[in-house]
Design a protein around this motif. Structure first.
Motif, PDB file in Angstrom:
ATOM      1  N   SER A   1       0.836  -1.207   0.000  1.00 15.59           N
ATOM      2  CA  SER A   1       0.000   0.000   0.000  1.00 15.59           C
ATOM      3  C   SER A   1       0.867   1.251   0.000  1.00 15.59           C
ATOM      4  O   SER A   1       2.104   1.178   0.087  1.00 15.59           O
ATOM      5  N   ARG A   2       0.216   2.424  -0.070  1.00 12.37           N
ATOM      6  CA  ARG A   2       0.950   3.681  -0.064  1.00 12.37           C
ATOM      7  C   ARG A   2       1.418   4.063   1.330  1.00 12.37           C
ATOM      8  O   ARG A   2       2.046   5.095   1.498  1.00 12.37           O
ATOM      9  N   ALA A   3       1.138   3.238   2.299  1.00 14.86           N
ATOM     10  CA  ALA A   3       1.741   3.449   3.612  1.00 14.86           C
ATOM     11  C   ALA A   3       3.086   2.741   3.707  1.00 14.86           C
ATOM     12  O   ALA A   3       3.802   2.900   4.685  1.00 14.86           O
ATOM     13  N   ASP A   4       3.400   1.950   2.690  1.00 16.82           N
ATOM     14  CA  ASP A   4       4.731   1.324   2.628  1.00 16.82           C
ATOM     15  C   ASP A   4       5.679   2.231   1.849  1.00 16.82           C
ATOM     16  O   ASP A   4       5.251   3.138   1.149  1.00 16.82           O
TER      17      ASP A   4
ATOM     18  N   SER B   1      -1.200   7.932   8.213  1.00 18.77           N
ATOM     19  CA  SER B   1      -0.687   6.630   8.624  1.00 18.77           C
ATOM     20  C   SER B   1       0.826   6.564   8.404  1.00 18.77           C
ATOM     21  O   SER B   1       1.486   5.701   8.979  1.00 18.77           O
ATOM     22  N   ALA B   2       1.349   7.461   7.581  1.00 17.43           N
ATOM     23  CA  ALA B   2       2.800   7.495   7.354  1.00 17.43           C
ATOM     24  C   ALA B   2       3.185   8.825   6.722  1.00 17.43           C
ATOM     25  O   ALA B   2       2.368   9.483   6.079  1.00 17.43           O
TER      26      ALA B   2
ATOM     27  N   HIS C   1       6.394  10.525   4.352  1.00 14.23           N
ATOM     28  CA  HIS C   1       7.518  10.166   3.497  1.00 14.23           C
ATOM     29  C   HIS C   1       8.361  11.395   3.182  1.00 14.23           C
ATOM     30  O   HIS C   1       7.810  12.486   2.948  1.00 14.23           O
TER      31      HIS C   1
ATOM     32  N   MET D   1      10.502   6.729   5.417  1.00 10.30           N
ATOM     33  CA  MET D   1       9.092   6.602   5.699  1.00 10.30           C
ATOM     34  C   MET D   1       8.969   6.512   7.216  1.00 10.30           C
ATOM     35  O   MET D   1       9.635   5.691   7.840  1.00 10.30           O
TER      36      MET D   1
ATOM     37  N   THR E   1       0.726   9.846   3.778  1.00 12.88           N
ATOM     38  CA  THR E   1      -0.315   8.882   3.444  1.00 12.88           C
ATOM     39  C   THR E   1      -1.455   9.134   4.410  1.00 12.88           C
ATOM     40  O   THR E   1      -1.300   8.945   5.624  1.00 12.88           O
TER      41      THR E   1
ATOM     42  N   GLU F   1      -5.725   6.295   2.554  1.00 12.81           N
ATOM     43  CA  GLU F   1      -4.359   6.011   2.087  1.00 12.81           C
ATOM     44  C   GLU F   1      -4.004   6.832   0.856  1.00 12.81           C
ATOM     45  O   GLU F   1      -3.090   6.488   0.108  1.00 12.81           O
TER      46      GLU F   1
ATOM     47  N   LEU G   1      -2.131   9.604  -1.056  1.00 13.00           N
ATOM     48  CA  LEU G   1      -0.814  10.194  -0.846  1.00 13.00           C
ATOM     49  C   LEU G   1      -0.885  11.654  -1.265  1.00 13.00           C
ATOM     50  O   LEU G   1      -1.216  11.957  -2.404  1.00 13.00           O
TER      51      LEU G   1
END
Lengths: 113, 109
Positions: free
Chosen positions: A97-100, B30-31, B33, B48, B90, B95, B97
């Motif tokens: 996913s785009r969280a990776d 959630s993240a 980058h 990340m 994200t 999710e 981006l």
């Protein structure tokens, strides 16, 4: 492992034509996302594919479409090209996913005349 | 207001200087980058993060979830660090981006 590859690297089209861009992800990656980069808008998310299904879509008109094949390779298509579609089109792959962590390809530079 | 704001937009430094680029965001994530883009277009993912701090060589990235803020630090900067640095988040749930506009860094010898 080979990185993300995109073909072609450069493309010149005229208004009204259509174009298909290709992206081969890193082996084992199942998520492929497409982005448009322009000087004015920066990077913008187009769509994401996972296991041959479009999982998410950005705010782009229906002229922009894509698909993913069973080997995770992805294509995006732009129909009825407009001058404003001139941009760098980037694809990125990740495991799930785009969280990776996203691994980007070199991009396809599209110029619409 | 953009969901992801970076500062500064442009930064010029002398070789060896300590550099900080900031990123603030307004959505749940959630993240986060940090990406590096050299002239010619290629983008490399540097970090990340979802919490805390990460270090890779001369690069350090931190994130403060409560303050919705992240920083990218470059120690002992070098001309080869010259690039555009892009912060992206994200979004939690969708999710999606979302990208900042980027910080163009020039390191002079």
């Amino acid at each position: 492992k080979a990185g993300v590859t995109q073909t072609p690297r450069y493309l010149i089209k005229t208004r009204g034509q259509q174009v298909t861009l290709s992206c081969s992800p890193i082996s084992g990656h199942r998520s492929v996302s497409w982005y448009q980069q322009t000087p004015g808008q920066g990077l913008q998310f187009l769509f994401e594919y996972f296991s041959e299904t479009q999982r998410n879509k950005g705010n782009f008109p229906g002229r922009f479409s894509g698909r993913q094949f069973s080997n995770s390779r992805s294509e995006m298509n732009v129909s009825t090209l407009e001058l404003g579609d001139s941009a760098l089109y980037l694809c990125a792959s990740s495991l799930r996913s785009r969280a990776d962590t996203q691994y980007f390809g070199p991009g396809t530079r599209l110029t619409v005349l | 207001k953009n969901e992801v704001e970076q500062s500064p937009q442009n930064l010029t430094a002398q070789e060896g200087e300590f550099i900080t680029i900031n990123c603030s965001y307004s959505v749940g994530i959630s993240a986060l980058h940090w990406l590096q883009q050299h002239p010619g277009g290629g983008i490399v993912s540097l970090f990340m993060l979802s919490s805390g701090k990460k270090k890779h060589g001369r690069l350090i990235a931190t994130i403060n979830i409560q303050e919705k803020h992240s920083s990218l630090h470059i120690t002992a900067s070098h001309p080869r660090d010259s690039a555009v640095y892009i912060c992206a988040v994200t979004q939690g749930g969708s999710e999606k981006l979302v990208f900042g506009k980027g910080t163009k860094l020039t390191v002079n010898p």
